[in-house]
Design an enzyme around this catalytic site. Structure first.
Site, PDB file in Angstrom:
ATOM      1  N   SER B 104      13.606   5.480 -51.447  1.00 43.63           N
ATOM      2  CA  SER B 104      12.682   4.609 -50.731  1.00 43.63           C
ATOM      3  C   SER B 104      11.474   5.428 -50.283  1.00 43.63           C
ATOM      4  CB  SER B 104      13.392   4.014 -49.520  1.00 43.63           C
ATOM      5  OG  SER B 104      12.511   3.178 -48.822  1.00 43.63           O
ATOM      6  N   HIS B 108       1.283   6.329 -46.181  1.00 45.73           N
ATOM      7  CA  HIS B 108       0.091   5.893 -45.446  1.00 45.73           C
ATOM      8  C   HIS B 108      -0.967   6.980 -45.624  1.00 45.73           C
ATOM      9  CE1 HIS B 108       1.948   2.455 -43.491  1.00 45.73           C
ATOM     10  NE2 HIS B 108       3.003   3.193 -43.221  1.00 45.73           N
ATOM     11  N   HIS B 118       4.298   1.344 -51.264  1.00 47.84           N
ATOM     12  CA  HIS B 118       5.736   1.314 -50.995  1.00 47.84           C
ATOM     13  C   HIS B 118       6.464   1.251 -52.330  1.00 47.84           C
ATOM     14  CE1 HIS B 118       9.244  -1.551 -50.735  1.00 47.84           C
ATOM     15  NE2 HIS B 118       9.681  -0.545 -50.014  1.00 47.84           N
ATOM     16  N   ASN B 120      10.704   1.400 -53.919  1.00 52.01           N
ATOM     17  CA  ASN B 120      12.122   1.532 -53.636  1.00 52.01           C
ATOM     18  C   ASN B 120      12.904   1.112 -54.875  1.00 52.01           C
ATOM     19  OD1 ASN B 120      14.377  -0.823 -52.522  1.00 52.01           O
ATOM     20  ND2 ASN B 120      14.734   1.315 -52.012  1.00 52.01           N
ATOM     21  N   ARG B 122      17.249   1.006 -56.105  1.00 57.72           N
ATOM     22  CA  ARG B 122      18.597   1.240 -55.585  1.00 57.72           C
ATOM     23  C   ARG B 122      19.635   0.674 -56.545  1.00 57.72           C
ATOM     24  NH1 ARG B 122      15.604  -2.511 -52.976  1.00 57.72           N
ATOM     25  NH2 ARG B 122      16.331  -4.646 -53.247  1.00 57.72           N
ATOM     26  N   HIS B 151      -1.150  -3.048 -61.376  1.00 53.26           N
ATOM     27  CA  HIS B 151      -0.360  -4.135 -61.956  1.00 53.26           C
ATOM     28  C   HIS B 151      -0.124  -3.938 -63.453  1.00 53.26           C
ATOM     29  CE1 HIS B 151       0.548  -7.217 -58.927  1.00 53.26           C
ATOM     30  NE2 HIS B 151      -0.489  -6.742 -58.272  1.00 53.26           N
ATOM     31  N   HIS B 181       3.680 -15.784 -40.243  1.00 56.74           N
ATOM     32  CA  HIS B 181       2.973 -16.110 -38.995  1.00 56.74           C
ATOM     33  C   HIS B 181       1.479 -15.787 -39.081  1.00 56.74           C
ATOM     34  CE1 HIS B 181       4.257 -11.878 -38.053  1.00 56.74           C
ATOM     35  NE2 HIS B 181       3.041 -11.815 -37.564  1.00 56.74           N
ATOM     36  N   GLY B 265      22.086   2.000 -39.042  1.00 59.37           N
ATOM     37  CA  GLY B 265      21.606   2.921 -40.070  1.00 59.37           C
ATOM     38  C   GLY B 265      20.864   4.102 -39.434  1.00 59.37           C
TER      39      GLY B 265
END
Lengths: 281, 281
Positions: B104, B108, B118, B120, B122, B151, B181, B265
């Site tokens: 992961s 920044h 980002h 990740n 798994r 992309h 939100h 975790g």
């Protein structure tokens, strides 16, 4: 019928009294904060709740002393969702209908030695009616004397209401403002209460008013005492670090924030609590 | 028995292969990032999972180009809670037993014109086994050319796996990294996939490896192209504002973060994703 009619009328009067008080308290707090500020004043923005009724007013000041402070009032009514009404006392009995009015305040201060503070009081009506609220202090650098003054002032207000109230509400505050994943308290506490309904509305309302007044007596002296203290970049970095914890609590755990975000509340008003400048270094 | 024994042995070999790959990819990514960095290098910290088995290694670099980047690997095993196993394919059939290994990464960047990123991937094993993962780009200042390159590079990896994979995983990414939100996307997308189990483990594993390789080809050129662009305090303020949105998404919605925080975790590893400097102005 006459008796029930009179009771309903009393209840409507009570709602109006509470709503008027939250507005009066807002004005009083804004004036007190502006008196401590060296640059800037509150800007007010009204908002309307759609599709259901009510709305509120955000008051936001970005100043030199108060880096970012929001003082929001709102009065809303409508119907809780089927899922949500199960969590709220008296809401199922009432088809989910509710009315709520309150004041909510968060101040993030420029000087790392002036504690950040949160205060909120509210009146909720379903088929039941009650008050909730509290205030808590969030210093980057806890100072024993400040914490003592803040707590003692609140303690006096609580003891005017009931001899056991302070101990109970202090404990509730410590439990509520705890960050489990960090194993640490968000701040140095204060008071927190909910579902307050002694059966004597006037007495409960007087307590809520007293908490509002006590808040200013508890907090303004800490602003005055600390706002001109010299500080370094390191102090400021630590302030930003502590504000990260504040943001974590509000975004992960705070019931009001979670509820508001997930049920279409006014996002700007809800997230006014987030810090103006923060860091996860 | 011989056939079942051989299958089980294959499965153990597959777990080892996946775990070794995530570690090899970590090394490759850390080396590629350090090659772009002008000051600083990765510092590694091991952690052990208690009371159950496994653990991981955080690799964190705080540099000039990479303001804060974490590349974490972990391999853990244990038993999901009664409540949680209902949400996980194949976990109830297995008494909740699970094994999981992955990598992961969140970067920044100092320069507001270099997108945050980002990634990740798994492998999860319950009574079933599958891969999940993805990568997405989070620019403060979206640049069409950069978004296109990112992309297209991922699209090529997806199309080597299956002709429809890119469209599907791009859509999934857009849906997942959305902030309800705020009514806005967290970034400019990428790919997201989960429960990947075509029945051909080697083929699926090859795709996951391809995504890891494609990530570097998709991202490193954006670092090289933008890292020396001049910027102002205003650009930096906008970067901090956008990072606030990133923090909101991770703390309020991200499934991995929510799950990790609420089930004990490794908090430092989970919250390594939070921005080094951000603002809600």
């Amino acid at each position: 019928m006459l008796a029930i009619g009179a009771m309903l009328q009393d209840f409507e009067n009570n709602k109006e009294k509470a709503q008027a008080w939250f507005k009066a308290l807002r004005d009083k707090i804004c004036a007190a904060f502006e008196a401590e500020e060296t640059k800037g004043q509150f800007e007010k923005t009204d908002w309307v709740r759609r599709p259901e009724g009510g709305g509120g007013t955000m008051a936001l000041m970005r100043g030199e002393v108060f880096e970012k402070v929001g003082v929001n009032i709102s009065t809303v009514h409508g119907e809780f969702s089927e899922a949500f009404r199960k969590q709220i006392p008296g809401a199922e009995e009432n088809g989910g209908a509710f009315w709520a009015s309150g004041i909510s305040l968060v101040a993030h201060m420029r000087n790392p030695f002036v504690p950040a503070v949160h205060m909120n009081t509210r009146m909720i009506v379903t088929s039941k009616g009650w008050f909730g609220g509290g205030t808590d202090l969030n210093p980057a650098y806890p100072q024993e004397e400040d914490t003592k003054h803040f707590h003692e002032t609140l303690q006096q207000a609580c003891e005017r209401y009931a001899p056991t109230a302070y101990d109970e509400y202090k404990k509730w505050c410590d439990e509520y403002f705890y960050i489990p994943h960090r194993n640490e308290a968000r701040g140095v506490g204060g008071i927190f209460f909910d579902y307050l309904d002694s059966g004597d509305w006037s007495k409960d309302f007087a307590f809520v008013q007293d908490v509002g007044e006590a808040f200013l007596k508890a907090y303004i002296p800490l602003v005055q005492k600390n706002k001109n203290k010299p500080y370094t970049d390191e102090h400021r970095a630590h302030l930003k670090f502590r504000r990260g914890r504040y943001a974590e609590f509000n975004l992960v755990y705070d019931r009001g924030t979670q509820f508001g975000l997930k049920t279409g509340g006014n996002v700007d008003a809800i997230l006014m609590s987030l810090p103006p400048d923060c860091a996860w270094p």
